[in-house]
Design a protein around this motif. Sequence first.
Motif, PDB file in Angstrom:
ATOM      1  N   GLY A   9       6.969   5.688   8.306  1.00 39.61           N
ATOM      2  CA  GLY A   9       6.230   4.887   9.271  1.00 39.61           C
ATOM      3  C   GLY A   9       6.607   5.238  10.700  1.00 39.61           C
ATOM      4  N   LEU A  10       7.905   5.313  10.975  1.00 43.40           N
ATOM      5  CA  LEU A  10       8.373   5.663  12.320  1.00 43.40           C
ATOM      6  C   LEU A  10       8.014   7.100  12.676  1.00 43.40           C
ATOM      7  CD1 LEU A  10      11.877   3.916  12.283  1.00 43.40           C
ATOM      8  CD2 LEU A  10       9.818   3.170  13.492  1.00 43.40           C
ATOM      9  N   PHE A  11       8.036   7.970  11.678  1.00 44.56           N
ATOM     10  CA  PHE A  11       7.648   9.366  11.906  1.00 44.56           C
ATOM     11  C   PHE A  11       6.197   9.449  12.349  1.00 44.56           C
ATOM     12  CE2 PHE A  11       5.709  13.256  10.154  1.00 44.56           C
ATOM     13  CZ  PHE A  11       6.437  14.215  10.830  1.00 44.56           C
ATOM     14  N   MET A  12       5.328   8.717  11.683  1.00 44.99           N
ATOM     15  CA  MET A  12       3.906   8.697  12.035  1.00 44.99           C
ATOM     16  C   MET A  12       3.712   8.175  13.467  1.00 44.99           C
ATOM     17  SD  MET A  12       1.710   9.760   9.804  1.00 44.99           S
ATOM     18  CE  MET A  12       1.255   9.940   8.082  1.00 44.99           C
ATOM     19  N   GLY A  52      -4.686   6.493  15.714  1.00 45.76           N
ATOM     20  CA  GLY A  52      -4.782   6.538  14.262  1.00 45.76           C
ATOM     21  C   GLY A  52      -3.428   6.683  13.590  1.00 45.76           C
ATOM     22  N   LEU A  53      -2.597   7.591  14.101  1.00 46.54           N
ATOM     23  CA  LEU A  53      -1.276   7.816  13.503  1.00 46.54           C
ATOM     24  C   LEU A  53      -0.362   6.608  13.692  1.00 46.54           C
ATOM     25  CD1 LEU A  53      -0.769  11.542  14.571  1.00 46.54           C
ATOM     26  CD2 LEU A  53      -1.059  10.691  12.238  1.00 46.54           C
ATOM     27  N   ILE A  54      -0.441   5.983  14.863  1.00 48.65           N
ATOM     28  CA  ILE A  54       0.358   4.782  15.095  1.00 48.65           C
ATOM     29  C   ILE A  54      -0.086   3.660  14.152  1.00 48.65           C
ATOM     30  CG2 ILE A  54       0.840   2.925  16.750  1.00 48.65           C
ATOM     31  CD1 ILE A  54       0.818   5.011  18.960  1.00 48.65           C
ATOM     32  N   ALA A  55      -1.395   3.524  13.972  1.00 52.04           N
ATOM     33  CA  ALA A  55      -1.914   2.493  13.073  1.00 52.04           C
ATOM     34  C   ALA A  55      -1.448   2.727  11.642  1.00 52.04           C
ATOM     35  CB  ALA A  55      -3.442   2.465  13.127  1.00 52.04           C
ATOM     36  N   ILE A  56      -1.432   3.983  11.220  1.00 55.01           N
ATOM     37  CA  ILE A  56      -0.960   4.320   9.871  1.00 55.01           C
ATOM     38  C   ILE A  56       0.515   3.968   9.733  1.00 55.01           C
ATOM     39  CG2 ILE A  56      -0.474   6.220   8.287  1.00 55.01           C
ATOM     40  CD1 ILE A  56      -3.016   7.570   9.286  1.00 55.01           C
ATOM     41  N   GLY A  57       1.309   4.361  10.733  1.00 53.09           N
ATOM     42  CA  GLY A  57       2.747   4.083  10.675  1.00 53.09           C
ATOM     43  C   GLY A  57       3.055   2.598  10.635  1.00 53.09           C
ATOM     44  N   ILE A  58       2.389   1.829  11.492  1.00 51.32           N
ATOM     45  CA  ILE A  58       2.617   0.380  11.531  1.00 51.32           C
ATOM     46  C   ILE A  58       2.159  -0.269  10.224  1.00 51.32           C
ATOM     47  CG2 ILE A  58       1.905  -1.779  12.639  1.00 51.32           C
ATOM     48  CD1 ILE A  58       1.813  -0.273  15.282  1.00 51.32           C
ATOM     49  N   SER A  59       1.031   0.193   9.683  1.00 53.77           N
ATOM     50  CA  SER A  59       0.511  -0.374   8.438  1.00 53.77           C
ATOM     51  C   SER A  59       1.460  -0.124   7.272  1.00 53.77           C
ATOM     52  CB  SER A  59      -0.868   0.230   8.118  1.00 53.77           C
ATOM     53  OG  SER A  59      -1.808  -0.106   9.117  1.00 53.77           O
ATOM     54  N   ILE A  75       2.357  -3.532  -5.072  1.00 53.77           N
ATOM     55  CA  ILE A  75       1.518  -3.179  -3.929  1.00 53.77           C
ATOM     56  C   ILE A  75       2.391  -2.701  -2.764  1.00 53.77           C
ATOM     57  CG2 ILE A  75      -0.154  -4.041  -2.244  1.00 53.77           C
ATOM     58  CD1 ILE A  75      -1.135  -6.006  -4.308  1.00 53.77           C
ATOM     59  N   ALA A  76       3.525  -3.368  -2.563  1.00 57.60           N
ATOM     60  CA  ALA A  76       4.433  -2.988  -1.475  1.00 57.60           C
ATOM     61  C   ALA A  76       4.874  -1.538  -1.611  1.00 57.60           C
ATOM     62  CB  ALA A  76       5.654  -3.911  -1.459  1.00 57.60           C
ATOM     63  N   ASN A  77       5.248  -1.137  -2.815  1.00 59.48           N
ATOM     64  CA  ASN A  77       5.714   0.224  -3.040  1.00 59.48           C
ATOM     65  C   ASN A  77       4.579   1.239  -3.074  1.00 59.48           C
ATOM     66  OD1 ASN A  77       8.459  -0.475  -3.206  1.00 59.48           O
ATOM     67  ND2 ASN A  77       8.267  -1.005  -5.360  1.00 59.48           N
ATOM     68  N   SER A  78       3.348   0.748  -3.089  1.00 58.05           N
ATOM     69  CA  SER A  78       2.184   1.647  -3.071  1.00 58.05           C
ATOM     70  C   SER A  78       1.631   1.835  -1.669  1.00 58.05           C
ATOM     71  CB  SER A  78       1.073   1.085  -3.976  1.00 58.05           C
ATOM     72  OG  SER A  78       1.510   0.951  -5.312  1.00 58.05           O
ATOM     73  N   MET A  79       2.182   1.115  -0.689  1.00 56.36           N
ATOM     74  CA  MET A  79       1.657   1.185   0.670  1.00 56.36           C
ATOM     75  C   MET A  79       1.754   2.592   1.259  1.00 56.36           C
ATOM     76  SD  MET A  79       0.312  -1.648   1.469  1.00 56.36           S
ATOM     77  CE  MET A  79       0.037  -1.293   3.192  1.00 56.36           C
ATOM     78  N   LEU A  80       2.857   3.279   1.030  1.00 55.10           N
ATOM     79  CA  LEU A  80       3.044   4.609   1.621  1.00 55.10           C
ATOM     80  C   LEU A  80       1.961   5.593   1.191  1.00 55.10           C
ATOM     81  CD1 LEU A  80       4.532   6.706   3.236  1.00 55.10           C
ATOM     82  CD2 LEU A  80       6.186   6.923   1.391  1.00 55.10           C
ATOM     83  N   PRO A  81       1.790   5.862  -0.114  1.00 56.22           N
ATOM     84  CA  PRO A  81       0.737   6.822  -0.493  1.00 56.22           C
ATOM     85  C   PRO A  81      -0.661   6.301  -0.225  1.00 56.22           C
ATOM     86  CG  PRO A  81       1.689   5.800  -2.458  1.00 56.22           C
ATOM     87  CD  PRO A  81       2.538   5.392  -1.286  1.00 56.22           C
ATOM     88  N   LEU A  82      -0.888   4.990  -0.417  1.00 59.34           N
ATOM     89  CA  LEU A  82      -2.224   4.424  -0.251  1.00 59.34           C
ATOM     90  C   LEU A  82      -2.681   4.489   1.199  1.00 59.34           C
ATOM     91  CD1 LEU A  82      -4.576   2.949  -1.607  1.00 59.34           C
ATOM     92  CD2 LEU A  82      -3.426   0.786  -1.099  1.00 59.34           C
ATOM     93  N   VAL A  83      -1.861   3.974   2.112  1.00 56.77           N
ATOM     94  CA  VAL A  83      -2.218   3.955   3.527  1.00 56.77           C
ATOM     95  C   VAL A  83      -2.318   5.371   4.076  1.00 56.77           C
ATOM     96  CG1 VAL A  83      -1.465   3.262   5.831  1.00 56.77           C
ATOM     97  CG2 VAL A  83      -1.230   1.680   3.921  1.00 56.77           C
TER      98      VAL A  83
END
Length: 250
Positions: A9-12, A52-59, A75-83
């Motif tokens: 998230g921080l990388f994005m 867009g990248l900031i929105a992805i990272g924050i999400s 769902i929590a553990n699926s946020m990374l690949p899904l988002v």
Amino acid sequence: MEILNLIVGLFMIGIGFLVKSVPDLIAGYNTMSKEQKENVDIEGLSTFMRNGLIAIGISIIIGYYLFKWIGFTLIANSMLPLVTLVGVTILVIKAQRFDQNKNKKTKLTYFILGLVFILVIGLITYGFIPSKVIFSKESVQFSGMYGIEIKIAEIDNVKLVDNLPEIKMRTNGFSFGTVKKGFFDLNEFGKSRLLIQSEKPPYLIISKGNGEKTIINFKEKSVTESTYSEIKTLIEKNNCGQHAVYSSRR
């Protein structure tokens, strides 16, 4: 998994700010000729990419903690690949409108597709990092993806077995070759946490008083066996300490 979500998230977010301040970081754009660059709305593109990248990272970060807080761990553990997949797909499609070059389909997607590639490789690499065991007087901790800290007082039983119970399905975890990490539905135990590095026995089964089971093994048989012995010793010391306290109170 928590650390991975934070890092990605921080990388994005960081990449988003860099893309805006240094548009030449956008692969494809920095290799264009002067004439081709004139056909690109770089101000609009860099702003779009940043947002867009900031929105992805924050999400990724907020979504993980939000769903974990309300109890939806899967769902929590699926946020990374899904988002990431959904967000990157949107970026790829929407970014095209800023490039008026005829061959734009291969120019502005390099950077985004490169990010996806890095994230996928990073996730797989992180999954293959062997768990490390850390002992203390009151707990045993297994590091890495889907790692866990188990209090010695909560352990009901610990044993070594030569056969891993049949896996019915993966409910929420990482599975690649012989490596299996996360939550799996086992034929004998039901939902259990696996931290498996090798198909070769033995397997260490830690059972908590509430029925939860964690099954671990390492590539080296000796490491699995020494971990079992150390946990057994800690349990015995813990039981002796509790008995001594009880006797003194009497």
